[in-house]
Design an enzyme around this catalytic site. Structure first.
Site, PDB file in Angstrom:
ATOM      1  N   LYS A  16      35.485  31.273  46.476  1.00  0.00           N
ATOM      2  CA  LYS A  16      36.757  31.013  47.334  1.00  0.00           C
ATOM      3  C   LYS A  16      36.626  31.046  48.837  1.00  0.00           C
ATOM      4  CE  LYS A  16      39.915  34.102  47.160  1.00  0.00           C
ATOM      5  NZ  LYS A  16      39.893  34.647  48.649  1.00  0.00           N
ATOM      6  N   THR A  17      36.101  32.310  49.166  1.00  0.00           N
ATOM      7  CA  THR A  17      35.989  32.356  50.714  1.00  0.00           C
ATOM      8  C   THR A  17      34.910  31.731  51.195  1.00  0.00           C
ATOM      9  OG1 THR A  17      36.343  34.850  49.991  1.00  0.00           O
ATOM     10  CG2 THR A  17      35.555  34.442  52.092  1.00  0.00           C
ATOM     11  N   ASP A  65      44.527  31.705  52.984  1.00  0.00           N
ATOM     12  CA  ASP A  65      43.578  32.516  51.867  1.00  0.00           C
ATOM     13  C   ASP A  65      44.601  32.948  51.220  1.00  0.00           C
ATOM     14  OD1 ASP A  65      41.686  33.391  50.600  1.00  0.00           O
ATOM     15  OD2 ASP A  65      41.085  34.928  51.991  1.00  0.00           O
ATOM     16  N   GLU A  66      44.270  33.306  49.767  1.00  0.00           N
ATOM     17  CA  GLU A  66      45.217  34.108  48.961  1.00  0.00           C
ATOM     18  C   GLU A  66      46.509  33.636  48.927  1.00  0.00           C
ATOM     19  OE1 GLU A  66      43.770  35.832  46.884  1.00  0.00           O
ATOM     20  OE2 GLU A  66      42.278  37.030  47.628  1.00  0.00           O
ATOM     21  N   GLN A  98      45.809  35.090  39.362  1.00  0.00           N
ATOM     22  CA  GLN A  98      45.628  36.232  39.634  1.00  0.00           C
ATOM     23  C   GLN A  98      46.932  36.808  41.004  1.00  0.00           C
ATOM     24  OE1 GLN A  98      41.564  37.615  41.141  1.00  0.00           O
ATOM     25  NE2 GLN A  98      41.105  35.400  40.959  1.00  0.00           N
ATOM     26  N   ARG A 157      36.914  41.349  36.679  1.00  0.00           N
ATOM     27  CA  ARG A 157      36.004  42.163  37.567  1.00  0.00           C
ATOM     28  C   ARG A 157      34.709  42.367  37.113  1.00  0.00           C
ATOM     29  NH1 ARG A 157      38.197  40.248  41.271  1.00  0.00           N
ATOM     30  NH2 ARG A 157      39.133  38.871  39.653  1.00  0.00           N
TER      31      ARG A 157
END
Length: 681
Positions: free
Chosen positions: A36-37, A223-224, A254, A600
């Site tokens: 994503k980043t 973002d997010e 998420q 995770r």
């Protein structure tokens, strides 16, 4: 080679499409570990390299200063020497400050306004409560702040809030809100909630100012996005221009912060707000093995409120996800530590091993076990169990009851809960005690007799000393854990937490319940206090590597080679309180939390539950979490009871029957017997 090729070299086909599509609204649904980043940063750099906009014509919003800093470093590395300008890159709050510094006068402030932190807010609200005769013990400043923040997150000034008839509590809080806002303005100050709310009001009431920024920001990147609340989403929509070049990146699966005001519907209805929006799904995961991904994907597919995607990996299958059943919570901690010691340590660095819990009090049993066997650990995003303020407070009460010469314990007791005794009074007592060679308690008793305190302080100390003397008598008659229950009630410590209705105090109460549970493992008060002293004096900086302990909420955005997820039982996970308050909505968020926890893990994941847990002094049957039934059989390896209590209270026989100790022959254990046989099968 062109700049485009250099930028896109390390992207997969879907990532490239998402980067290259710069015009119009985009929603990038980025699964866990899908890059994503990288996509967001590359898109920003691509817009600049293609000269679609100058850097300062791009607005890029993140949720944390850390994420903003990381992205800024990447982008600056790309544009260094090419442009003197940089993008508007930061959090909602930091960018709002920029807007408000420039246009403060338009909303009745001066440009050099102060930003209030939480302590400032508490002090201001406390003064207002005193002036308005509102009892801070019944309605704490923190509780009022949470209400005000909630209203601000919904875009409501004190003039906008509508209270239902006969709701005295909210009416009182609204009155405080109104006075608080006026006093803050008199001080030329804003709190964090104001920064976003006032920016929205600035743009709503001054279209000419809003238009300046709409024309300037040719591209908006977020973002997010799944973590945005109502007011943040409105903030964004007010800045989008007619070309609607807004790109939001996030993962609806998420979205786990509704308790902080996040609204998943912002993400799910993005295509309704922007009908021409293009959706790109990043489903290739670069983090986890296939078994881990398929387990997480199968679980989250049970949610209805989601865009829908299925993660996949070109990597190997990896080990099956382990699902372990333990007899008790204590056995669970022992079992996990044994796996780490005998298997995991040989293959991975302990720094890459994490235990993720649903509630912070769950760390206690793991901490106790790790201290016992000398396994290094760290509590990330939290404090070690016996170092938490409420635990120290409770133990200080026990210490002063245990022996009267413990001045440090008594000093802490005097301030927990606060009794109106200031530093000057304590200094006076210590000076007298030093002169007369008396401990703190005896010094107080003598000064009471000598009438050396003001009436209010004298009464406070007289009541406290009488209670301590009473508790010493009680200590000879009742169990040490029952003594602590009594102390917490009679000292008003429990009620002081219960009256302050917020998440922080609820966690403190849960920690105190866990402390009461821990005390039952020791014969008497002296043994328990010795254990605590050894636990708190243990070397805090373990040499070498450490296992990580943290909550699932705190783990978002992190990754580890090995993840343990204990406590998968109904009532604990999904959490009973969440389900009672928000029903099916909470259930879906709890499931998303499970998805976050599993994803995770990069290489190995261990899920576990116990068949019984101690709760407020009683052993209770535990029911495996409903989420366990949603796990895919093909990706899971089930293991029956892998540890037993030392007293061998029960075990499986050859015919799958169970032998129970006499003390456990009860209706509850008969039900548990059936569950264990079913699990064995």
């Amino acid at each position: 080679m062109s700049s485009e090729n250099k930028l896109l070299d390390n992207l997969n086909s879907v990532q490239k499409k998402a980067v290259l599509d710069t015009e119009g609204p985009n929603l990038i649904v980025a699964g866990a570990g899908s890059g994503k980043t990288r996509v967001l940063t590359t898109k920003l750099a691509y817009i600049i390299s293609e000269k679609r906009a100058w850097p300062n014509q791009i607005l890029c919003v993140t949720f944390t200063n850390k994420a903003a800093k990381e992205m800024q470093n990447r982008v600056l590395g790309f544009i260094k020497g090419k442009n003197s300008a940089v993008p508007w890159l930061g959090t909602f709050h930091s960018i709002s400050v920029k807007f408000l510094r420039r246009h403060a006068e338009a909303i009745g402030f001066k440009s050099n306004f102060t930003i209030l932190d939480t302590d400032d807010q508490k002090k201001l609200i406390k003064k207002i409560c005193e002036a308005e005769n509102i009892d801070a013990k019944k309605i704490s400043p923190q509780f009022i702040i949470s209400f005000i923040d909630n209203w601000k997150n919904k875009g409501l000034t004190h003039k906008d809030v509508k209270i239902k008839k006969n709701n005295t509590l909210e009416s009182q809080i609204l009155k405080v809100y109104s006075i608080y806002q006026q006093k803050a303005q008199d001080l030329n100050a804003m709190d964090f909630g104001d920064l976003i709310l006032f920016t929205v009001k600035l743009f709503e009431n001054n279209d000419d100012i809003a238009e300046i920024y709409r024309k300037n920001f040719k591209y908006i990147l977020v973002d997010e996005y799944q973590d945005t609340n109502f007011i943040q989403n409105k903030w964004l929509n007010l800045l989008v221009n007619s070309k609607q070049n807004i790109c939001c990146v996030g993962d609806d699966d998420q979205s786990i912060y509704s308790w902080r005001g996040a609204e998943i519907k912002n993400f799910l209805t993005f295509d309704k707000i922007y009908p021409n929006c293009k959706v790109y799904k990043l489903e290739q995961n670069y983090r986890s093995t296939k078994n881990i991904l398929e387990t997480a994907s199968s679980l989250i597919s049970n949610n209805n409120s989601r865009v829908g995607k299925k993660l996949w990996s070109s990597g190997n299958n990896g080990d099956l996800v382990k699902l372990n059943c333990y007899s008790s919570g204590k056995d669970e901690a022992t079992g996990v530590s044994d796996i780490i010691e005998t298997k995991i340590k040989k293959k991975y660095s302990l720094n890459n091993v994490c235990i993720l819990v649903r509630a912070i009090y769950q760390t206690r049993e793991f901490e106790e076990r790790f201290l016992k066997i000398g396994l290094g650990y760290r509590v990330l995003g939290g404090i070690r169990f016996y170092e938490r303020a409420e635990i120290k407070d409770a133990i200080s009460y026990l210490r002063i009851v245990n022996q009267k010469f413990d001045d440090l314990a008594l000093e802490r007791v005097i301030g927990a809960p606060k009794k109106g005794v200031g530093d000057a009074t304590l200094k006076k007592i210590y000076e007298y005690g030093s002169k007369e060679k008396l401990c703190l308690e005896d010094a107080i008793i003598n000064l009471i007799k000598l009438n050396q305190f003001k009436p209010k302080i004298k009464k406070t100390f007289s009541v406290l000393i009488k209670m301590i003397e009473k508790w010493r008598i009680d200590a000879k008659k009742i169990k040490h854990y029952d003594l602590l229950k009594l102390i917490l009630d009679e000292s008003s410590y429990s009620s002081s937490l219960k009256n302050k209705k917020d998440l922080e105090n609820e966690n403190r109460l849960e920690n105190l319940k866990e402390l009461l549970r821990a005390m039952q493992d020791y014969e008497n008060l002296q043994d328990f206090l010795e254990h605590v002293s050894l636990a708190t004096s243990a070397d805090q900086e373990w040499e070498g590597e450490k296992v990580n302990l943290m909550t699932m909420h705190a783990a978002k955005g992190l990754e580890f080679d090995v993840v343990f997820l204990p406590g998968w039982e109904e009532g604990l996970f999904p959490h009973q309180k969440s389900l009672q308050e928000k029903g099916d909505f909470a259930l879906e968020e709890e499931r998303r939390l499970a998805y976050v926890g599993i994803t995770r893990a990069k290489k190995e994941a261990f899920l576990s539950f116990a068949m019984r847990r101690a709760y407020q002094g009683d052993w209770m049957d535990a029911v495996p979490s409903r989420f366990i039934n949603e796990l895919p059989e093909n990706n899971i390896e089930k293991n029956e009871i892998v540890e037993k209590e030392n007293d061998d209270n029960f075990d499986f026989n050859q015919d799958n029957s169970i032998e129970l100790g006499d003390e456990f022959r009860s209706p509850g254990w008969n039900r548990l017997k059936k569950k264990l046989i079913k699990w064995k099968k």
